[in-house]
Design a protein around this motif. Structure first.
Motif, PDB file in Angstrom:
ATOM      1  N   LEU A 109       0.865  -1.185   0.000  1.00 20.29           N
ATOM      2  CA  LEU A 109       0.000   0.000   0.000  1.00 20.29           C
ATOM      3  C   LEU A 109       0.897   1.228   0.000  1.00 20.29           C
ATOM      4  CD1 LEU A 109      -2.802  -0.913   2.590  1.00 20.29           C
ATOM      5  CD2 LEU A 109      -2.657  -1.460   0.147  1.00 20.29           C
ATOM      6  N   ARG A 110       0.911   1.935  -1.133  1.00 19.30           N
ATOM      7  CA  ARG A 110       1.743   3.143  -1.273  1.00 19.30           C
ATOM      8  C   ARG A 110       0.769   4.299  -1.443  1.00 19.30           C
ATOM      9  NH1 ARG A 110       3.886   5.963  -5.632  1.00 19.30           N
ATOM     10  NH2 ARG A 110       5.893   6.991  -5.247  1.00 19.30           N
ATOM     11  N   GLU A 111       0.298   4.794  -0.289  1.00 22.08           N
ATOM     12  CA  GLU A 111      -0.778   5.788  -0.290  1.00 22.08           C
ATOM     13  C   GLU A 111      -0.178   7.099   0.181  1.00 22.08           C
ATOM     14  OE1 GLU A 111      -4.013   5.072  -1.374  1.00 22.08           O
ATOM     15  OE2 GLU A 111      -3.047   3.230  -2.038  1.00 22.08           O
ATOM     16  N   SER A 151      14.711  -2.425  -6.535  1.00 24.26           N
ATOM     17  CA  SER A 151      15.728  -1.667  -7.277  1.00 24.26           C
ATOM     18  C   SER A 151      15.159  -1.063  -8.558  1.00 24.26           C
ATOM     19  CB  SER A 151      16.916  -2.584  -7.595  1.00 24.26           C
ATOM     20  OG  SER A 151      17.946  -1.811  -8.158  1.00 24.26           O
ATOM     21  N   GLY A 152      15.384   0.235  -8.715  1.00 22.51           N
ATOM     22  CA  GLY A 152      14.911   0.932  -9.904  1.00 22.51           C
ATOM     23  C   GLY A 152      15.430   2.356  -9.887  1.00 22.51           C
ATOM     24  N   GLY A 153      14.915   3.188 -10.792  1.00 28.96           N
ATOM     25  CA  GLY A 153      13.970   2.914 -11.859  1.00 28.96           C
ATOM     26  C   GLY A 153      14.654   2.168 -13.016  1.00 28.96           C
ATOM     27  N   ILE A 154      14.041   1.084 -13.363  1.00 29.13           N
ATOM     28  CA  ILE A 154      14.579   0.319 -14.482  1.00 29.13           C
ATOM     29  C   ILE A 154      14.346   1.094 -15.782  1.00 29.13           C
ATOM     30  CG2 ILE A 154      14.568  -1.926 -15.639  1.00 29.13           C
ATOM     31  CD1 ILE A 154      15.414  -1.864 -12.573  1.00 29.13           C
ATOM     32  N   ASN A 157      10.877  12.896 -10.491  1.00 26.58           N
ATOM     33  CA  ASN A 157      12.345  13.041 -10.451  1.00 26.58           C
ATOM     34  C   ASN A 157      13.068  11.750 -10.075  1.00 26.58           C
ATOM     35  OD1 ASN A 157      11.987  15.825 -10.882  1.00 26.58           O
ATOM     36  ND2 ASN A 157      11.638  16.097  -8.687  1.00 26.58           N
ATOM     37  N   ASN A 158      12.545  10.643 -10.551  1.00 22.77           N
ATOM     38  CA  ASN A 158      13.172   9.364 -10.175  1.00 22.77           C
ATOM     39  C   ASN A 158      14.349   9.069 -11.101  1.00 22.77           C
ATOM     40  OD1 ASN A 158      13.146   6.959  -8.554  1.00 22.77           O
ATOM     41  ND2 ASN A 158      12.510   5.870 -10.402  1.00 22.77           N
ATOM     42  N   LEU A 159      15.477   8.715 -10.502  1.00 23.25           N
ATOM     43  CA  LEU A 159      16.655   8.389 -11.297  1.00 23.25           C
ATOM     44  C   LEU A 159      16.473   7.023 -11.970  1.00 23.25           C
ATOM     45  CD1 LEU A 159      19.736   9.082 -11.871  1.00 23.25           C
ATOM     46  CD2 LEU A 159      20.220   7.578  -9.931  1.00 23.25           C
ATOM     47  N   GLY A 213       9.879   0.348 -11.659  1.00 20.46           N
ATOM     48  CA  GLY A 213      10.017   1.581 -12.423  1.00 20.46           C
ATOM     49  C   GLY A 213       9.774   1.384 -13.907  1.00 20.46           C
ATOM     50  N   GLY A 214       8.609   1.822 -14.366  1.00 25.60           N
ATOM     51  CA  GLY A 214       8.289   1.799 -15.791  1.00 25.60           C
ATOM     52  C   GLY A 214       8.111   0.396 -16.359  1.00 25.60           C
ATOM     53  N   ILE A 215       7.855  -0.575 -15.477  1.00 29.22           N
ATOM     54  CA  ILE A 215       7.752  -1.963 -15.959  1.00 29.22           C
ATOM     55  C   ILE A 215       6.283  -2.299 -16.251  1.00 29.22           C
ATOM     56  CG2 ILE A 215       8.209  -4.404 -15.412  1.00 29.22           C
ATOM     57  CD1 ILE A 215      10.504  -3.417 -13.614  1.00 29.22           C
ATOM     58  N   PRO A 271      12.139   4.810 -17.349  1.00 27.67           N
ATOM     59  CA  PRO A 271      11.523   6.064 -16.859  1.00 27.67           C
ATOM     60  C   PRO A 271      10.072   5.818 -16.430  1.00 27.67           C
ATOM     61  CG  PRO A 271      12.685   6.411 -18.934  1.00 27.67           C
ATOM     62  CD  PRO A 271      12.664   4.923 -18.714  1.00 27.67           C
ATOM     63  N   THR A 272       9.645   6.573 -15.427  1.00 30.83           N
ATOM     64  CA  THR A 272       8.284   6.390 -14.902  1.00 30.83           C
ATOM     65  C   THR A 272       7.624   7.744 -14.673  1.00 30.83           C
ATOM     66  OG1 THR A 272       6.994   5.532 -13.047  1.00 30.83           O
ATOM     67  CG2 THR A 272       9.197   6.286 -12.520  1.00 30.83           C
ATOM     68  N   ASN A 273       6.296   7.791 -14.845  1.00 32.94           N
ATOM     69  CA  ASN A 273       5.561   9.012 -14.500  1.00 32.94           C
ATOM     70  C   ASN A 273       4.981   8.927 -13.096  1.00 32.94           C
ATOM     71  OD1 ASN A 273       5.925  10.256 -16.995  1.00 32.94           O
ATOM     72  ND2 ASN A 273       4.252   9.053 -17.896  1.00 32.94           N
ATOM     73  N   THR A 274       5.125   7.774 -12.450  1.00 33.78           N
ATOM     74  CA  THR A 274       4.480   7.569 -11.149  1.00 33.78           C
ATOM     75  C   THR A 274       5.252   8.226 -10.015  1.00 33.78           C
ATOM     76  OG1 THR A 274       3.594   5.491 -11.977  1.00 33.78           O
ATOM     77  CG2 THR A 274       3.604   5.761  -9.586  1.00 33.78           C
ATOM     78  N   LYS A 275       6.578   8.298 -10.154  1.00 34.98           N
ATOM     79  CA  LYS A 275       7.397   8.895  -9.075  1.00 34.98           C
ATOM     80  C   LYS A 275       8.189  10.055  -9.673  1.00 34.98           C
ATOM     81  CE  LYS A 275      11.035   7.192  -5.972  1.00 34.98           C
ATOM     82  NZ  LYS A 275      10.737   7.702  -4.657  1.00 34.98           N
ATOM     83  N   CYS A 303      17.089   0.374  -3.331  1.00 34.54           N
ATOM     84  CA  CYS A 303      18.535   0.536  -3.560  1.00 34.54           C
ATOM     85  C   CYS A 303      18.791   0.812  -5.041  1.00 34.54           C
ATOM     86  CB  CYS A 303      19.285  -0.741  -3.183  1.00 34.54           C
ATOM     87  SG  CYS A 303      19.175  -1.152  -1.442  1.00 34.54           S
ATOM     88  N   LYS A 304      19.590   1.839  -5.275  1.00 40.74           N
ATOM     89  CA  LYS A 304      19.942   2.165  -6.658  1.00 40.74           C
ATOM     90  C   LYS A 304      21.393   1.845  -6.959  1.00 40.74           C
ATOM     91  CE  LYS A 304      16.550   5.889  -7.293  1.00 40.74           C
ATOM     92  NZ  LYS A 304      15.666   5.227  -8.238  1.00 40.74           N
ATOM     93  N   THR A 305      22.188   1.574  -5.912  1.00 38.76           N
ATOM     94  CA  THR A 305      23.626   1.367  -6.125  1.00 38.76           C
ATOM     95  C   THR A 305      24.087   0.103  -5.388  1.00 38.76           C
ATOM     96  OG1 THR A 305      24.257   2.555  -4.120  1.00 38.76           O
ATOM     97  CG2 THR A 305      24.009   3.880  -6.124  1.00 38.76           C
ATOM     98  N   VAL A 326       5.118  -3.260  -9.770  1.00 31.12           N
ATOM     99  CA  VAL A 326       4.448  -2.467 -10.800  1.00 31.12           C
ATOM    100  C   VAL A 326       3.325  -1.627 -10.202  1.00 31.12           C
ATOM    101  CG1 VAL A 326       3.158  -2.651 -12.959  1.00 31.12           C
ATOM    102  CG2 VAL A 326       4.992  -4.277 -12.473  1.00 31.12           C
ATOM    103  N   VAL A 327       3.241  -0.360 -10.661  1.00 31.07           N
ATOM    104  CA  VAL A 327       2.136   0.499 -10.221  1.00 31.07           C
ATOM    105  C   VAL A 327       1.191   0.755 -11.395  1.00 31.07           C
ATOM    106  CG1 VAL A 327       1.472   2.628  -9.052  1.00 31.07           C
ATOM    107  CG2 VAL A 327       3.729   1.657  -8.589  1.00 31.07           C
ATOM    108  N   SER A 328       1.599   1.670 -12.312  1.00 27.00           N
ATOM    109  CA  SER A 328       0.632   2.159 -13.298  1.00 27.00           C
ATOM    110  C   SER A 328       0.179   1.106 -14.297  1.00 27.00           C
ATOM    111  CB  SER A 328       1.202   3.381 -14.028  1.00 27.00           C
ATOM    112  OG  SER A 328       2.461   3.067 -14.583  1.00 27.00           O
ATOM    113  N   ALA A 329       1.052   0.169 -14.643  1.00 28.70           N
ATOM    114  CA  ALA A 329       0.651  -0.836 -15.651  1.00 28.70           C
ATOM    115  C   ALA A 329      -0.433  -1.760 -15.097  1.00 28.70           C
ATOM    116  CB  ALA A 329       1.864  -1.647 -16.098  1.00 28.70           C
TER     117      ALA A 329
END
Ligand SMILES: Cc1ncc(COP(=O)(O)OP(=O)(O)O)c(N)n1
Ligand SMILES: Cc1nc(C(=O)O)sc1CCOP(=O)(O)O
Length: 340
Positions: A163-165, A253-256, A264-266, A288-290, A258-262, A234-236, A311-314
């Protein structure tokens, strides 16, 4: 300790580990690892005990055993350090002899089996296969409650829910989390809460997911106890190594892509994901963008600890959640049967 590690390295070894467990006045046992390029401070809480006889030999043997299993050097050292910390904690009450130093229990693992004392494995890594992460904005857009979105995701085959509210009010979030817990538990699907340790405690969720700027994993563990699942972003490779040291159960681990959900996500891409997976023993879920079109490319990396996609938006920014989850499940199943 840093300069000692560098001086020792000049004498020829490829890697140096300087132990600092007995440094006076420190609450942490900090060891220094140097690979000729980077210094790594490996820190775990100091276990207060007189029973330290044999720790050095055990540490060295455990590193050797991990290397024999094919581990790279730094993860091998980290596993060994965690093992020694557990063993020190386990042996701290033993009372044998009258000398200043007591024995360390080298039969830790055997005794643990006999007494059924092994730390419960809270997360089944296969649960990370299809990880559905909710979004209040998307639910509002499609006129759904969180509970209905969660139910639909589970009906489609989601194997774990988060739950990411981000903009829910605490009282409403807690009520929704309690109903989602009922749904998830009736299906045997774990439910995690994003960021909010308080909500996770209040609804007795299966665990939490935290980011690098949220509650530190060690503090979350102290608050939640050993039986709850803790995931960390974790990104690194450095963050992934720390996640293991801190006692996390899995890595997101992500963003794999690009995503519109988060905002400024790297984006770290598939190469970034690979680096994170290779630097930790923890199970990893990619985020991320999957979606259906690119999940195959992620899973075909075929990394043993890459267990699934989050996965969120998909899933949730779609007309029929359960249909999208089913389609994604098929893509993931095909990809994982191809890499086996
Ligand atoms: C499975 C999973 N992986 C990564 C994240 C991102 O978490 P975080 O870095 O805390 O960012 P926010 O989700 O808080 O925006 C995640 N939620 N789940
Ligand atoms: C919540 C989150 N964390 C990310 C990270 O890179 O850590 S990317 C992300 C958003 C994922 O949403 P979507 O599936 O819609 O792209």
């Amino acid at each position: 300790m840093h300069s000692a590690a560098k001086l020792l390295h000049q004498m020829g070894p490829r890697h140096v580990l300087v132990k600092g467990g007995d440094l006076p006045g420190s609450c942490d046992a900090v060891d220094v690892f140097f690979d000729g390029e980077r210094i790594h401070d490996l820190s775990l809480p100091h276990v207060k005990t007189r029973n330290t006889h044999g720790t050095g030999c055990t540490l060295a043997s455990c590193i050797a055993a991990e290397l024999a299993k094919g581990s790279p050097m730094l993860p091998a050292v980290q596993v060994a350090k965690r093992f020694v910390e557990n063993a020190l904690d386990y042996s701290k009450e033993i009372s044998i002899g009258k000398g200043p130093q007591g024995p360390f229990d080298h039969f830790l693992m055997l005794n643990r089996k006999v007494h059924n004392f092994r730390k419960k494995t809270v997360l089944d890594p296969s649960d990370l296969f299809l990880y559905a992460v909710t979004d209040s904005g998307m639910n509002r857009k499609w006129g759904r409650s969180i509970e209905d979105a969660v139910k639909a995701a589970i009906e489609g085959g989601a194997t774990i829910i988060q739950l990411r509210e981000k903009d829910a009010e605490t009282r409403n979030f807690l009520e929704a989390a309690k109903s989602c817990m009922e749904v998830c538990h009736s299906w045997g699907v774990p439910l995690l809460i994003n960021d909010r340790i308080d909500i996770a405690l209040a609804c007795d969720a299966d665990g939490v997911h935290v980011g690098q700027s949220d509650m530190p994993v060690r503090t979350a563990r102290a608050l939640l106890g050993p039986e709850k699942i803790i995931g960390v972003s974790c990104k690194t490779p450095e963050q992934a190594q720390q996640a293991y040291m801190d006692g996390a159960d899995y890595i997101g681990s992500g963003g794999i892509y690009p995503t519109n959900t988060k905002e400024n996500n790297l984006t770290i891409g598939l190469e970034g994901l690979k680096a994170v997976c290779l630097s930790s023993k923890l199970p990893v879920v990619a985020i991320g963008g999957i979606g259906i079109s690119n999940a195959h490319a992620v899973m075909e990396l075929g990394l043993p600890n890459l267990k699934g996609v989050a996965v969120v938006s998909a899933l949730f920014d779609q007309e029929c959640i359960s249909t999208e989850v089913k389609k994604l499940y098929e893509v993931l199943s095909r990809a994982s049967s191809e890499v086996k």
